[in-house]
Design a protein around this motif. Structure first.
Motif, PDB file in Angstrom:
ATOM      1  N   UNK A 189      14.839  62.159  62.812  1.00 12.74           N
ATOM      2  CA  UNK A 189      15.027  61.793  61.405  1.00 12.74           C
ATOM      3  C   UNK A 189      13.686  61.605  60.708  1.00 12.74           C
ATOM      4  N   UNK A 190      12.764  60.907  61.354  1.00 13.47           N
ATOM      5  CA  UNK A 190      11.464  60.650  60.724  1.00 13.47           C
ATOM      6  C   UNK A 190      10.692  61.950  60.517  1.00 13.47           C
ATOM      7  N   UNK A 191      10.624  62.796  61.539  1.00 15.06           N
ATOM      8  CA  UNK A 191       9.887  64.053  61.422  1.00 15.06           C
ATOM      9  C   UNK A 191      10.542  64.985  60.408  1.00 15.06           C
ATOM     10  N   UNK A 192      11.883  64.989  60.352  1.00 14.52           N
ATOM     11  CA  UNK A 192      12.599  65.787  59.354  1.00 14.52           C
ATOM     12  C   UNK A 192      12.269  65.303  57.948  1.00 14.52           C
ATOM     13  N   UNK A 193      12.160  64.001  57.786  1.00 17.00           N
ATOM     14  CA  UNK A 193      11.867  63.418  56.474  1.00 17.00           C
ATOM     15  C   UNK A 193      10.418  63.695  56.061  1.00 17.00           C
ATOM     16  N   UNK A 194       9.464  63.421  56.924  1.00 14.22           N
ATOM     17  CA  UNK A 194       8.046  63.594  56.608  1.00 14.22           C
ATOM     18  C   UNK A 194       7.662  65.073  56.579  1.00 14.22           C
ATOM     19  N   UNK A 266      -4.317  72.967  43.854  1.00  7.38           N
ATOM     20  CA  UNK A 266      -3.413  72.353  44.826  1.00  7.38           C
ATOM     21  C   UNK A 266      -3.834  72.614  46.269  1.00  7.38           C
ATOM     22  N   UNK A 267      -4.569  73.681  46.493  1.00 12.13           N
ATOM     23  CA  UNK A 267      -4.891  74.103  47.856  1.00 12.13           C
ATOM     24  C   UNK A 267      -5.688  73.057  48.624  1.00 12.13           C
ATOM     25  N   UNK A 268      -6.409  72.200  47.912  1.00 14.75           N
ATOM     26  CA  UNK A 268      -7.196  71.160  48.577  1.00 14.75           C
ATOM     27  C   UNK A 268      -6.568  69.775  48.449  1.00 14.75           C
ATOM     28  N   UNK A 269      -5.412  69.687  47.797  1.00 17.42           N
ATOM     29  CA  UNK A 269      -4.775  68.388  47.609  1.00 17.42           C
ATOM     30  C   UNK A 269      -3.979  67.978  48.846  1.00 17.42           C
ATOM     31  N   UNK A 270      -3.671  66.699  48.938  1.00 19.69           N
ATOM     32  CA  UNK A 270      -3.036  66.114  50.112  1.00 19.69           C
ATOM     33  C   UNK A 270      -1.708  66.780  50.449  1.00 19.69           C
ATOM     34  N   UNK A 271      -0.886  67.065  49.431  1.00 20.72           N
ATOM     35  CA  UNK A 271       0.433  67.644  49.679  1.00 20.72           C
ATOM     36  C   UNK A 271       0.342  68.953  50.463  1.00 20.72           C
ATOM     37  N   UNK A 272      -0.626  69.791  50.109  1.00 18.28           N
ATOM     38  CA  UNK A 272      -0.767  71.087  50.754  1.00 18.28           C
ATOM     39  C   UNK A 272      -1.628  71.008  52.004  1.00 18.28           C
ATOM     40  N   UNK A 273      -2.726  70.263  51.937  1.00 14.11           N
ATOM     41  CA  UNK A 273      -3.717  70.286  53.020  1.00 14.11           C
ATOM     42  C   UNK A 273      -3.335  69.445  54.231  1.00 14.11           C
ATOM     43  N   UNK A 274      -2.607  68.332  54.036  1.00 18.56           N
ATOM     44  CA  UNK A 274      -2.365  67.427  55.171  1.00 18.56           C
ATOM     45  C   UNK A 274      -0.900  67.072  55.415  1.00 18.56           C
ATOM     46  N   UNK A 275      -0.045  67.125  54.390  1.00 20.33           N
ATOM     47  CA  UNK A 275       1.352  66.712  54.556  1.00 20.33           C
ATOM     48  C   UNK A 275       2.220  67.852  55.061  1.00 20.33           C
ATOM     49  N   UNK A 276       3.172  67.520  55.923  1.00 25.92           N
ATOM     50  CA  UNK A 276       4.161  68.502  56.342  1.00 25.92           C
ATOM     51  C   UNK A 276       5.189  68.705  55.246  1.00 25.92           C
ATOM     52  N   UNK A 277       6.017  69.739  55.411  1.00 22.80           N
ATOM     53  CA  UNK A 277       7.059  69.993  54.419  1.00 22.80           C
ATOM     54  C   UNK A 277       8.408  69.607  55.015  1.00 22.80           C
ATOM     55  N   UNK A 278       8.864  68.412  54.632  1.00 20.43           N
ATOM     56  CA  UNK A 278      10.153  67.909  55.076  1.00 20.43           C
ATOM     57  C   UNK A 278      10.997  67.521  53.883  1.00 20.43           C
ATOM     58  N   UNK A 279      11.978  66.650  54.114  1.00 19.57           N
ATOM     59  CA  UNK A 279      12.868  66.256  53.026  1.00 19.57           C
ATOM     60  C   UNK A 279      12.117  65.516  51.925  1.00 19.57           C
ATOM     61  N   UNK A 280      11.092  64.748  52.297  1.00 23.64           N
ATOM     62  CA  UNK A 280      10.342  63.990  51.296  1.00 23.64           C
ATOM     63  C   UNK A 280       9.765  64.920  50.233  1.00 23.64           C
ATOM     64  N   UNK A 281       9.067  65.981  50.643  1.00 27.58           N
ATOM     65  CA  UNK A 281       8.485  66.900  49.675  1.00 27.58           C
ATOM     66  C   UNK A 281       9.530  67.816  49.054  1.00 27.58           C
ATOM     67  N   UNK A 282      10.500  68.278  49.864  1.00 30.59           N
ATOM     68  CA  UNK A 282      11.535  69.165  49.325  1.00 30.59           C
ATOM     69  C   UNK A 282      12.328  68.459  48.227  1.00 30.59           C
ATOM     70  N   UNK A 283      12.765  67.242  48.501  1.00 33.96           N
ATOM     71  CA  UNK A 283      13.503  66.468  47.504  1.00 33.96           C
ATOM     72  C   UNK A 283      12.613  66.130  46.312  1.00 33.96           C
ATOM     73  N   UNK A 284      11.374  65.746  46.589  1.00 33.75           N
ATOM     74  CA  UNK A 284      10.454  65.408  45.503  1.00 33.75           C
ATOM     75  C   UNK A 284      10.212  66.580  44.579  1.00 33.75           C
ATOM     76  N   UNK A 285       9.980  67.769  45.159  1.00 35.55           N
ATOM     77  CA  UNK A 285       9.688  68.951  44.347  1.00 35.55           C
ATOM     78  C   UNK A 285      10.910  69.479  43.616  1.00 35.55           C
TER      79      UNK A 285
END
Length: 436
Positions: A189-194, A266-285
């Motif tokens: 659940x945590x990895x899916x979310x993050x 965006x290529x150097x920002x945290x969302x792209x450079x360090x964060x995974x793509x899970x529910x947190x970003x999918x839902x946010x975007x």
């Protein structure tokens, strides 16, 4: 002997992958319980706050209606066409090729930057539809009338997309993909979310960068336009329009196109450079951005608020100030990294890099965050003080920026060590100069 050599090779490869994708030991949002609570709370929140601001909105309360695409195909088909159409245009429209940041294995991903051509096409299509339909724009009417229902569809789609990206992070042919440092805990659940995989891709199509700027940001623009269209065409029959509603469309429209046209940042920002793509970003975007950032326009379409010249000027000036701080500080840092501003003071670190501590970046560690927050406040002020609900965005954004600042500070402290201590003494304020 051959069998032993093969086993040894596997063992060596396993060790390399352990170093490349270490287990997550530091958890955000309270770990599994926090991820579960946010997964349940945030979708419900987006629906309830939209319902609260537009009490006349009609939508089905039967969850199986939305879960069954055969029953809700009038909602699923337009949204899937929107998402897939933008994806196709993202692949075929011209643009420049750029490399992202260097990944942990020393490689760099190639990105296609074509925000200009995408924006031009959208404006062209909207202009043609206005002419063809004599201003009736049935697409905008549909979007306005099914606002909350489409909100629910995007929530489900974000859930499905996050699940797809999580599952595919385990399926690979040649070698294990690079995982996000924060999303490799082993807790499903945590990895899916993050987000487990750092850069999920289908061929050359980068899912994360696409979702950051296309389906959600441009849907936000269309929702705002649908509110303006409702006020101007449906309510007033082309005879008048609310000044506050026009202003929020102009301010946020400028911000949206500025973000899309400058997507390379965006290529150097945290969302792209360090964060995974899970529910947190999918839902946010896909949900949070279009259906909560548009709350001011949605509210003003129901309860028009005449601001008058003085308030219009005040709000516009605040937006301009925030944008100036945000844009000029970001450009200054970018120019400094490219060696264009050698005269600015900086701290030479033991890693061989420099920490800028002059001009904008001598005022606070994240002066760009301060500018971004002023922009958010200007949007909320378009509703003046009629309701506190539309100010949720500015409050939420402040919390988000504080969270990002703390994440960045922790990362920089580990990365630079004593040099970061020296930097903090030189630049003591975190975001707002002389305040915080």
């Amino acid at each position: 002997m051959a069998k032993q050599s093969k086993t040894a090779g596997k063992s060596s490869s396993s060790k390399e992958q352990t170093v490349l994708n270490p287990r997550t030991t530091k958890f955000e949002f309270g770990g599994f319980p926090g991820a579960l609570v946010l997964t349940l709370f945030l979708p419900v929140f987006t629906v309830l706050i939209n319902k609260q601001l537009t009490p006349d909105a009609v939508f089905s309360t039967d969850p199986f209606y939305y879960l069954n695409p055969c029953r809700s195909k009038e909602l699923w088909i337009p949204y899937l066409a929107w998402f897939a159409g933008l994806a196709v245009f993202d692949l075929i429209l011209p643009g420049k090729s750029m490399f992202g940041t260097v990944l942990r294995d020393g490689t760099q991903l190639r990105y296609k930057i074509n925000g200009i051509s995408n924006s031009f096409l959208l404006i062209l299509v909207l202009g043609m539809r206005w002419q063809i339909t004599d201003g009736q724009m049935p697409e905008l009417v549909f979007l306005y009338e099914h606002h909350i229902e489409l909100n629910i569809i995007t929530i489900l789609f974000a859930f499905y997309l996050a699940t797809y990206c999580y599952v595919r992070s385990f399926i690979y042919v040649n070698r294990e993909p690079i995982l996000a440092l924060g999303g490799n805990s082993g807790n499903v659940v945590y990895d899916w979310f993050i987000g487990r995989e750092l850069n999920p891709r289908v061929g050359c199509f980068d899912i994360k960068l696409f979702c950051e700027l296309r389906p959600g940001m441009l849907l936000w623009l269309l929702i705002n336009l649908s509110c303006l269209h409702h006020n101007f065409v449906v309510e007033n029959n082309f005879s008048g329009v609310n000044d506050a509603l026009v202003l929020i469309n102009l301010l946020q429209g400028f911000y949206i196109f500025d973000g899309v046209l400058n997507e390379e940042g965006l290529l150097t920002m945290m969302d792209i450079a360090t964060d995974g793509f899970g529910f947190m970003l999918a839902f946010g975007d896909l949900t949070f951005v279009p259906f909560t950032y548009s709350l001011q326009a949605r509210f003003l379409s129901i309860q028009p608020n005449d601001l008058g010249p003085q308030r219009l000027a005040l709000i516009t000036a605040l937006m301009a100030l925030g944008y100036y701080i945000f844009h000029s500080s970001n450009k200054q840092k970018s120019d400094f990294k490219q060696g264009k501003l050698p005269q600015l003071k900086s701290i030479q670190t033991q890693r061989g890099t420099k920490l800028l501590c002059d001009s904008w970046w001598g005022m606070s560690q994240h002066i760009n965050y301060f500018g971004d927050w002023l922009i958010s406040l200007s949007w909320c002020l378009t509703t003046w003080f009629v309701t506190p609900l539309t100010y949720y965005y500015s409050i939420y954004f402040a919390v988000l920026l504080l969270h990002r600042q703390q994440r960045d500070e922790e990362k920089c402290s580990e990365k630079y060590g004593r040099d970061w201590v020296t930097y903090q003494k030189r630049v003591p304020y975190k975001i707002i100069p002389y305040v915080y």
